[in-house]
Write a protein that holds these residues in place. Structure first.
Motif, short mmCIF file in Angstrom:
data_model
loop_
_atom_site.label_atom_id
_atom_site.label_comp_id
_atom_site.label_asym_id
_atom_site.label_seq_id
_atom_site.Cartn_x
_atom_site.Cartn_y
_atom_site.Cartn_z
N LEU A 9 -3.39 40.99 16.47
CA LEU A 9 -3.47 39.53 16.33
C LEU A 9 -2.83 39.07 15.02
CD1 LEU A 9 -7.09 38.76 17.60
CD2 LEU A 9 -4.93 38.13 18.70
N SER A 10 -2.77 39.98 14.05
CA SER A 10 -2.18 39.66 12.74
C SER A 10 -0.71 40.05 12.66
CB SER A 10 -2.97 40.37 11.63
OG SER A 10 -4.34 40.06 11.71
N GLY A 11 -0.14 40.51 13.79
CA GLY A 11 1.29 40.82 13.83
C GLY A 11 1.64 42.24 13.51
N VAL A 12 0.66 43.12 13.47
CA VAL A 12 0.91 44.53 13.16
C VAL A 12 0.62 45.34 14.42
CG1 VAL A 12 0.28 46.51 11.73
CG2 VAL A 12 0.28 44.20 10.76
N GLY A 13 1.67 45.96 14.98
CA GLY A 13 1.49 46.72 16.21
C GLY A 13 2.79 46.95 16.93
N PRO A 14 2.73 47.35 18.21
CA PRO A 14 3.94 47.59 18.99
C PRO A 14 4.71 46.29 19.23
CG PRO A 14 2.00 48.56 20.04
CD PRO A 14 1.50 47.65 18.98
N GLN A 15 5.97 46.29 18.86
CA GLN A 15 6.78 45.06 18.91
C GLN A 15 6.83 44.46 20.31
OE1 GLN A 15 10.68 45.62 17.30
NE2 GLN A 15 11.38 43.54 17.76
N ASP A 16 7.09 45.27 21.34
CA ASP A 16 7.21 44.74 22.70
C ASP A 16 5.90 44.14 23.18
OD1 ASP A 16 9.79 45.63 22.64
OD2 ASP A 16 9.41 47.45 23.83
N HIS A 17 4.79 44.79 22.87
CA HIS A 17 3.49 44.29 23.31
C HIS A 17 3.15 42.96 22.64
CE1 HIS A 17 -0.53 44.44 24.97
NE2 HIS A 17 -1.06 44.35 23.78
N LEU A 18 3.43 42.86 21.35
CA LEU A 18 3.16 41.60 20.64
C LEU A 18 4.03 40.48 21.19
CD1 LEU A 18 2.77 42.79 16.93
CD2 LEU A 18 1.03 42.50 18.69
N ALA A 19 5.30 40.81 21.52
CA ALA A 19 6.19 39.80 22.08
C ALA A 19 5.68 39.29 23.42
CB ALA A 19 7.60 40.38 22.23
N GLU A 20 5.13 40.18 24.25
CA GLU A 20 4.56 39.79 25.53
C GLU A 20 3.44 38.78 25.36
OE1 GLU A 20 3.16 43.29 27.40
OE2 GLU A 20 5.16 44.15 27.74
N ARG A 21 2.70 38.89 24.26
CA ARG A 21 1.56 38.00 24.01
C ARG A 21 1.93 36.81 23.13
NH1 ARG A 21 0.48 41.12 27.35
NH2 ARG A 21 -1.51 42.17 27.79
N GLY A 22 3.19 36.69 22.77
CA GLY A 22 3.64 35.56 21.95
C GLY A 22 3.17 35.63 20.51
N ILE A 23 2.93 36.84 20.01
CA ILE A 23 2.46 37.01 18.63
C ILE A 23 3.65 37.38 17.75
CG2 ILE A 23 0.96 38.34 17.10
CD1 ILE A 23 -0.86 38.85 19.51
N ALA A 24 3.81 36.65 16.66
CA ALA A 24 4.93 36.89 15.74
C ALA A 24 4.78 38.26 15.10
CB ALA A 24 4.99 35.81 14.68
N LEU A 25 5.85 39.04 15.10
CA LEU A 25 5.82 40.39 14.54
C LEU A 25 5.87 40.35 13.02
CD1 LEU A 25 5.96 43.48 15.12
CD2 LEU A 25 8.45 43.26 14.90
N ARG A 26 4.92 41.04 12.39
CA ARG A 26 4.95 41.20 10.95
C ARG A 26 5.39 42.62 10.58
NH1 ARG A 26 3.28 38.62 6.59
NH2 ARG A 26 2.37 36.96 7.85
N HIS A 27 4.90 43.60 11.36
CA HIS A 27 5.30 44.98 11.11
C HIS A 27 5.20 45.78 12.40
CE1 HIS A 27 6.01 48.75 9.09
NE2 HIS A 27 4.84 49.23 9.50
#
Length: 361
Positions: free
Chosen positions: A268-286
């Motif tokens: 939720l804070s943007g730290v994690g797998p890039q593709d998965h965060l993109a699927e959920r509309g979460i801005a990537l931090r790392h």
């Protein structure tokens, strides 16, 4: 913005111990945030009391898993504590350290961290916090804050089962916590033998600091985001009673919210797998692909049977048997209420009794 030296997210077993030690040993000002309640029913202090809440969501979050092909399309419910003290407040209180071989494997996997995770390195930490009712050095501690004891009551069926396993070739072991738990026997629990009450991490580590201004505990506080300055975590945003708060940590923000909530908060804070965060509309931090993956749980396979006699505790939690057992416990601290119902176990390999244990029964 509230300022602290450390913020600990998650008031479970790990979070409470970390927060308490930071206050006592580092003279730090610590904010401990717990999403669950800080108050719980006095019945939970009774060894058998937790059974009343196993099927309730009052102190547990019932996580519904996705359908699994290995389970014939069923999706199981996985409960997680939502109360100060975490699992130590609502679990069956079994005191079990595990097998030294597991520690050796963890140590090999984590050797790049420069920290020794071996059994030999961790044993002094186990004994330092332990106050055992009758076991002592070198494998156990006396005088520590965490009370460990045998149960006050055993079912006749438990005694018969331990003897039966020995007759089948599984040796008796008086202590499962020496690093080699092979064998069958009676388990110890985190119960205070003087009061016959549960000893949770709240009782052991937090209660002595209740009046210490350096430790601030906020329950019913749902952390929603880790706050960053560049690549450095500086604090958290959390919601409590419908109001949003921000807290800043000058030294560290420590995540101890468990195997589900910690990776969820990271993502939720943007730290994690890039593709998965993109699927959920979460801005990537790392981009950190391991977050939220490779979860391994200890599944259990219940085998339920009936007996031709009243050897166990079936029906003891209702009606006159419950009232009778409750009165005996309150007056004498004896009887069925002084058990957890989880009394005995065996560690072994069902295919080879001489091999390293592969199951706990």
């Amino acid at each position: 913005m509230k300022g602290f030296d450390y913020i600990v997210v998650g008031g479970g077993s790990a979070g409470c111990i970390v927060a308490a030690r930071l206050v006592k040993e580092s003279n730090a000002r610590v904010l401990l945030l717990e999403a669950g309640s800080g108050d719980y029913h006095p019945v939970l202090k009774m060894p058998a009391g937790y059974m009343k809440y196993l099927a309730s969501d009052k102190y547990l979050t019932m996580h519904q898993t996705q359908p699994q092909p290995q389970l014939d399309g069923r999706g199981v419910i996985v409960p997680q504590a939502k109360v100060l003290g975490g699992g130590s407040t609502v679990n069956a209180m079994v005191y079990m350290r595990g097998h030294r071989q597991d520690y050796a494997e963890w140590n090999r996997a984590l050797r790049h961290t420069g920290v020794d995770w071996s059994w030999e390195a961790l044993l002094p930490h186990f004994t330092a916090i332990e106050d055992n009712d009758h076991l002592g050095a070198p494998d156990h501690g006396v005088g520590g804050p965490l009370k460990v004891s045998h149960l006050g009551h055993f079912s006749p069926l438990s005694r018969a089962w331990v003897k039966t396993m020995q007759a089948l070739g599984i040796p008796y072991t008086p202590d499962f916590n020496t690093g080699d738990p092979f064998g069958v026997g009676f388990m110890q629990h985190t119960i205070d033998w003087r009061t016959r009450k549960r000893c949770s991490v709240v009782d052991a580590f937090i209660a002595p600091l209740r009046d210490d201004s350096r430790l601030v505990i906020e329950t019913e506080a749902q952390v929603e985001e880790i706050l960053f300055e560049g690549t450095e975590a500086r604090g958290v945003r959390y919601r409590r009673h419908g109001v949003t708060h921000h807290a800043e940590a000058s030294k560290e923000t420590i995540l101890a919210a468990g195997a589900y909530q910690t990776p969820k908060l990271l993502m939720l804070s943007g730290v994690g797998p890039q593709d998965h965060l993109a699927e959920r509309g979460i801005a990537l931090r790392h981009h950190l692909p391991g977050v939220g993956r490779n979860l391994q749980d200890h599944y259990e396979v219940p085998v339920v049977a009936t007996t031709r006699g009243a050897f166990g505790y079936y029906g003891q939690d209702r009606g006159w048997p419950m009232i009778k057992a409750g009165i005996e416990y309150l007056l004498f601290k004896t009887g069925p209420v002084t058990t957890t119902g989880v009394e005995t176990c065996a560690f072994f390999d069902p295919l080879d009794f001489r091999a390293t244990p592969t199951i706990q029964m």
